[in-house]
Each structure stands twice: as structure tokens, then as C-alpha cells.
Design a protein around this motif. Structure first.
Motif, mmCIF file in Angstrom:
data_model
loop_
_atom_site.group_PDB
_atom_site.id
_atom_site.type_symbol
_atom_site.label_atom_id
_atom_site.label_comp_id
_atom_site.label_asym_id
_atom_site.label_seq_id
_atom_site.Cartn_x
_atom_site.Cartn_y
_atom_site.Cartn_z
ATOM 1 N N TYR A 220 0.847 -1.202 0.000
ATOM 2 C CA TYR A 220 0.000 0.000 0.000
ATOM 3 C C TYR A 220 0.884 1.254 0.000
ATOM 4 N N GLY A 247 -9.822 -6.416 2.074
ATOM 5 C CA GLY A 247 -9.654 -4.976 2.305
ATOM 6 C C GLY A 247 -8.219 -4.700 2.693
ATOM 7 N N ILE A 248 -7.899 -3.423 2.853
ATOM 8 C CA ILE A 248 -6.525 -3.032 3.227
ATOM 9 C C ILE A 248 -6.189 -3.678 4.561
ATOM 10 N N ALA A 252 -5.614 0.780 7.715
ATOM 11 C CA ALA A 252 -6.620 0.817 6.641
ATOM 12 C C ALA A 252 -7.244 2.195 6.478
ATOM 13 N N GLU A 253 -7.584 2.828 7.619
ATOM 14 C CA GLU A 253 -8.223 4.153 7.507
ATOM 15 C C GLU A 253 -7.263 5.157 6.893
ATOM 16 N N THR A 256 -6.768 4.427 3.172
ATOM 17 C CA THR A 256 -7.995 4.760 2.428
ATOM 18 C C THR A 256 -8.080 6.271 2.231
ATOM 19 N N ARG A 257 -7.807 7.003 3.320
ATOM 20 C CA ARG A 257 -7.849 8.468 3.225
ATOM 21 C C ARG A 257 -6.803 8.986 2.235
ATOM 22 N N PHE A 259 -5.488 7.431 -0.312
ATOM 23 C CA PHE A 259 -5.895 7.127 -1.695
ATOM 24 C C PHE A 259 -6.949 8.139 -2.164
ATOM 25 N N GLU A 260 -7.881 8.489 -1.238
ATOM 26 C CA GLU A 260 -8.978 9.397 -1.633
ATOM 27 C C GLU A 260 -8.509 10.846 -1.723
ATOM 28 N N SER A 264 -6.669 10.215 -5.717
ATOM 29 C CA SER A 264 -7.912 9.694 -6.310
ATOM 30 C C SER A 264 -7.809 9.615 -7.844
ATOM 31 N N TYR A 269 -8.247 1.230 -6.373
ATOM 32 C CA TYR A 269 -8.055 0.116 -5.449
ATOM 33 C C TYR A 269 -9.147 -0.931 -5.640
#
Ligand SMILES: Cc1cc2nc3c(=O)[nH]c(=O)nc-3n(C[C@H](O)[C@H](O)[C@H](O)COP(=O)(O)OP(=O)(O)OC[C@H]3O[C@@H](n4cnc5c(N)ncnc54)[C@H](O)[C@@H]3O)c2cc1C
Length: 446
Positions: A220, A247-248, A252-253, A256-257, A259-260, A264, A269
Motif C-alpha cells: 500500500y 480490504g486493506i 486501513a483508515e 484509504t484516506r 488514496f482518496e 484519487s 483500489y
């Protein structure tokens, strides 16, 4: 199928074409070399000084073996310690993603075995371990035989391409060369850096394996670092991150943040992609439901314990990752208290990380010293510590620290205390580099 895998592993671990030619005339029905024949060729003693005390031979100068060599000598100066590695120099996997994104130079990652051995008072031999005769306590290497009193195997991991449906040597070789995983070898990592920096656009596929793979956060992190480079170079392209997990797996949070918020336009993903083949001709990764086209790729398959664990006949039959059958608290083979397996080849489900291997090796060094003195010491948890780069220029990272405990009911290890910092910043970026510097200093120079 078994026959095919064994033969391939045998070919991979052979040190050179000449050696391969010698061995292939001496294989048994399974395609594995028969020990006495190899012993014959390499049985004269390796050119080492005479032992000045009980000899401990360590196979693998990675995070585990380097720490083991230093601390065995420190805790028990009477030990005559010999560290072996097939590489001439050490190039760190941790921080290599950050190096890929030009946040440190190659000198930061590269260190000398010669210096480590001199400064810490042990012997180093640049050689490949080939065969093991536990009855005579002799290890056969490409530089000759070495008699040991204790043997520590810390050879790390190998990739298991079978688990993504690659079951012939030609395809596996093509994947290794064209789409290297970059989780085991400096050449692979250098090639990945060139790949990312020269990417012209389109889809760059990265895969995340299932199982207990090496460095849970690193694929990641690599996606973030690669996306940061594409963004900096203004490349119209995307990172297709195909994750074999639902999932990651960690932080993970935070990921995810990241990536977004930052990537983005660059990271797509896709979780739960059970990869079951790669079509090299059409450049497609095949999954249970779909196939994904790519222009270039970095394919990280699931991992297994390094192949010599199997070659030496030490594999636990119940281990899906071909890890050795060892005592889970003391690390010696279940039937041999003079042979230990540590680092990413261990069978315990700890995170396969450098910090885990380093802290564990200090403990196992104490276990071996206690054994030599007819004593025992209480079990101590390894410590996992992992920094992940998220942004560059300046480097911003997040981190996690974890310990383990043995769950008596489940009869396995689980996380104990964990400390997660999934808000990235430049202080954590610098802390990650300082962590690595401290580790290198401890393993090589102190
Ligand atoms: C991109 C990336 C990022 C990472 N980030 C982190 C991080 O932030 N934090 C962290 O803690 N960990 C991280 N890791 C994981 C870490 O690199 C490994 O967990 C660690 O290297 C394991 O140590 P080891 O000693 O078991 O294996 P290794 O370090 O791989 O050492 C094994 C050694 O054995 C040698 N060897 C193997 N077979 C033989 C043989 N037959 N004869 C002689 N020598 C042999 C190999 O040459 C190798 O030098 C990362 C890994 C990668 C790839």
C-alpha cells in the motif's frame, strides 16, 4: 505438480550454471540432489580460521541473521560466530519504497558485511548454503563444508507463484524478469524504481498477496509512493492496486484516506481480487470474476519460507507457507535443539518485518546462550514497528508498533498491545528514517 515445484526450486537455489550441471547429474527421484554426492564435491572445509570456541553458523545476513551474529557474540564471547550470505553486500528492503520516490539515496540502504563482521567480532563468508547433514552437524556451502555446534537458519522468504496459478518455469521466469515483485532482492527493487520513473502512461498494475506476506503495509505504501511519482511527473496514468485480501490489511483508515485525498486520480483500489493467472501475451491479470489489462506491472505473489527450509527437509507438513517445524517459543527444530529458524522463515504468525526479525533475534540469541549454559529463559514477544510513507517532498509517514501474546484457548499468537498512528506528517516521515538509521547502526556499526 510436486515434482515440478521441487525441480524448479532446486534450479533456483543452485548458485551457478556450473553448479547446476554438477547437481543435475546427482538428483533423486524427486529432482532434489542427494546429499552425499554434493558433500563429495564441496566437502573440503571452507577457508575459515579454526574455531576458538563452540561454533555457531548463521545462514542469512538479513535483519535476523545480522542481529543474531552480533548479539550471540556480545552475550557469549566464547562463541565462534560465522555469518553466511549469498549477497556481497546488504541492501535494505525497509525504506526502499521511500528510496524509489527519491526521499533518500542508495547509500542510505547499502551496508557492508565486512564492516559488520569486523566491528562486531564475528566471521563473514560470502557463500550459498546448499546442504545440511544434521547427524554430523555439517553445513555444505559453495565455499566448502562448515562444522557447527549450533546452526541458525535465517534465510527469509521466497515467492510462491503457484498460488497465483503460475505453474510452469517459463511463465514464472517471465514474471520474475518482466514484472518483479520487489520484496526480496535489490535488483528487483532497482528495476521497479526504473519502471515507475520511466512509466509513460496507461495502467501500472500492483498486486497485494494473501496470506502472511512480507511487510503487510509495504504494497500500500508502494502504491502511494508510485502515485506520488506519477503525480510529480504529470503522467496521465493510474496505479491499479489489485488486492487478494477483502480490504486493506493494516493502517486501513490512513491508506484509504490517502488514496482518496491525494491520489484519487492515480490509484484505483480493487479488493478481493483472487488472482489465478497472468496472461503474459495479452498483459492481463486473471481473477475469479474478471481480468484486468495492464501496460506495466509489479506482481507480488504470496510468499513461503525460503526454499532451503524445504531443501533441508525441515518443512512443517501442516504449513501452507512451507515454514519449518520449530518450537514456537524457543525457535529450535522440534527434533533438534541445535538448529534454529528465525526471521521471516519462522512458522509463528508474527508480522514478517525487519523490526520483528531484529527484536526476535536478540531474544533467540539469549535462548541459544542459555541452552549452551544448560539454562532456559522466559519467552519474550518480538516487537513489530512499521513506518509507511504516504506523501513526498517532504516525506510524510504513518506508523504502527505492536507486540504479541500467546492465546492459550486458540493455541496461537495474537496481537497484544498495538499503537497505531494513521495520521501522517513530516515528523513521522523523519522518525521513520531515524528508526532505519538506528537499526542499521545497531546491526552494522555499534
Ligand atoms: C518494500 C519493503 C518495505 C519494507 N518495509 C519494512 C518496514 O518499514 N519495517 C520493517 O520492519 N520491515 C519492513 N520490510 C520487511 C523486511 O525487509 C523483512 O521482514 C526482513 O528483511 C526480514 O528479515 P530476515 O532476516 O528474515 O530476511 P532477509 O532480510 O530477507 O534476509 C535473508 C538473507 O538470507 C540470505 N540467504 C537466503 N538463502 C541463502 C542461502 N541458501 N545461502 C546464503 N544466504 C542465503 C539472503 O541473501 C538474505 O540476505 C519491508 C520489506 C520490503 C520488501
Amino acid at each position: 505438480m510436486t515434482k515440478k515445484i521441487n525441480r524448479r526450486r532446486f534450479l533456483q537455489t543452485s548458485a551457478s550454471a556450473a553448479l547446476t550441471a554438477t547437481l543435475s547429474s546427482q538428483v533423486n527421484a524427486e529432482g532434489l540432489p542427494s546429499s552425499p554426492a554434493i558433500g563429495g564435491k564441496f566437502s573440503s572445509p571452507a577457508a575459515l580460521p579454526k574455531p576458538r570456541g563452540p561454533r555457531v553458523v548463521i545462514v542469512g545476513g538479513g535483519w535476523s541473521g545480522l542481529t543474531m551474529a552480533k548479539y550471540l557474540k556480545k552475550y557469549h564471547p566464547k562463541f565462534d560466530v560465522v555469518l553466511l550470505d549469498k549477497n556481497e553486500q546488504f541492501v535494505s528492503c525497509p525504506i526502499s519504497n521511500v528510496w524509489m520516490a527519491d526521499q533518500v539515496n542508495l547509500d542510505f540502504l547499502t551496508h557492508s558485511y565486512v564492516e559488520a563482521a569486523q566491528k562486531n567480532n564475528y566471521l563473514f563468508l560470502n557463500t550459498v548454503a546448499l546442504e545440511l547433514d544434521r547427524t554430523s552437524k555439517v553445513l555444505i556451502t559453495t565455499m566448502g563444508s562448515i562444522k557447527y555446534d549450533y546452526l541458525v537458519l535465517a534465510p527469509g522468504i521466497d515467492y510462491d507463484y503457484n498460488r497465483i496459478g503460475i505453474d510452469n518455469p517459463e511463465d514464472e521466469y517471465a514474471l520474475r524478469m518482466n514484472y518483479p515483485a520487489g520484496f526480496n532482492d535489490a535488483s528487483e527493487i532497482i528495476s521497479i524504481k526504473h519502471k515507475v520513473h520511466n512509466f509513460k502512461g496507461g495502467t501500472l498494475a500492483l498486486t497485494v498477496p494473501s496470506g502472511n506476506y512480507r511487510c503487510i503495509a509495504a504494497p500500500y505504501e508502494r502504491a502511494c509512493m508510485a502515485a506520488a511519482i506519477l503525480k510529480k511527473r504529470n503522467i496521465r496514468g493510474k496505479i491499479l492496486l489489485l488486492d487478494m485480501n477483502p480490504g486493506i490489511r493494516i493502517k486501513a483508515e490512513g491508506f484509504t484516506r490517502a488514496f482518496e485525498e491525494y491520489y484519487s486520480d492515480y490509484i484505483q483500489y480493487e479488493p478481493s481480487t483472487e488472482i489465478n493467472g497472468v496472461n503474459l501475451q495479452d498483459k492481463e491479470i486473471e481473477t475469479d470474476f474478471d481480468s484486468y489489462g495492464f501496460d506495466d506491472a509489479i506482481i507480488y505473489p504470496p510468499v513461503r519460507a525460503a526454499a532451503i527450509i524445504e531443501r533441508f527437509g525441515l518443512t512443517d507438513k501442516n504449513s501452507s507457507q512451507k515454514e519449518a517445524a520449530i518450537d514456537r517459543f524457543k525457535y529450535h527444530l522440534v527434533d533438534d535443539e541445535h538448529v534454529y529458524v528465525t526471521g521471516d522463515s519462522r512458522s509463528q504468525p508474527f508480522s514478517k518485518s525487519g523490526n520483528t526479525a531484529h527484536s526476535e533475534a536478540k531474544y533467540v540469541a539469549e535462548v541459544i546462550v542459555a541452552h549452551a549454559n544448560g539454562k532456559e529463559i522466559p519467552w519474550r514477544s518480538p516487537q513489530t514497528m512499521c513506518f509507511s510513507g504516504v506523501k513526498i517532498d517532504p516525506l510524510e509517514s504513518m506508523s504502527i508498533i505492536a507486540f504479541y501474546q500467546f492465546d492459550e484457548r486458540e493455541k496461537t499468537f495474537a496481537f497484544d498491545r498495538t499503537h497505531l498512528m494513521d495520521q501522517w506528517d513530516s515528523r513521522a516521515g523523519q522518525a521513520g528514517l531515524a528508526w532505519a538509521e538506528g537499526m542499521y547502526r545497531d546491526m552494522f556499526y555499534a
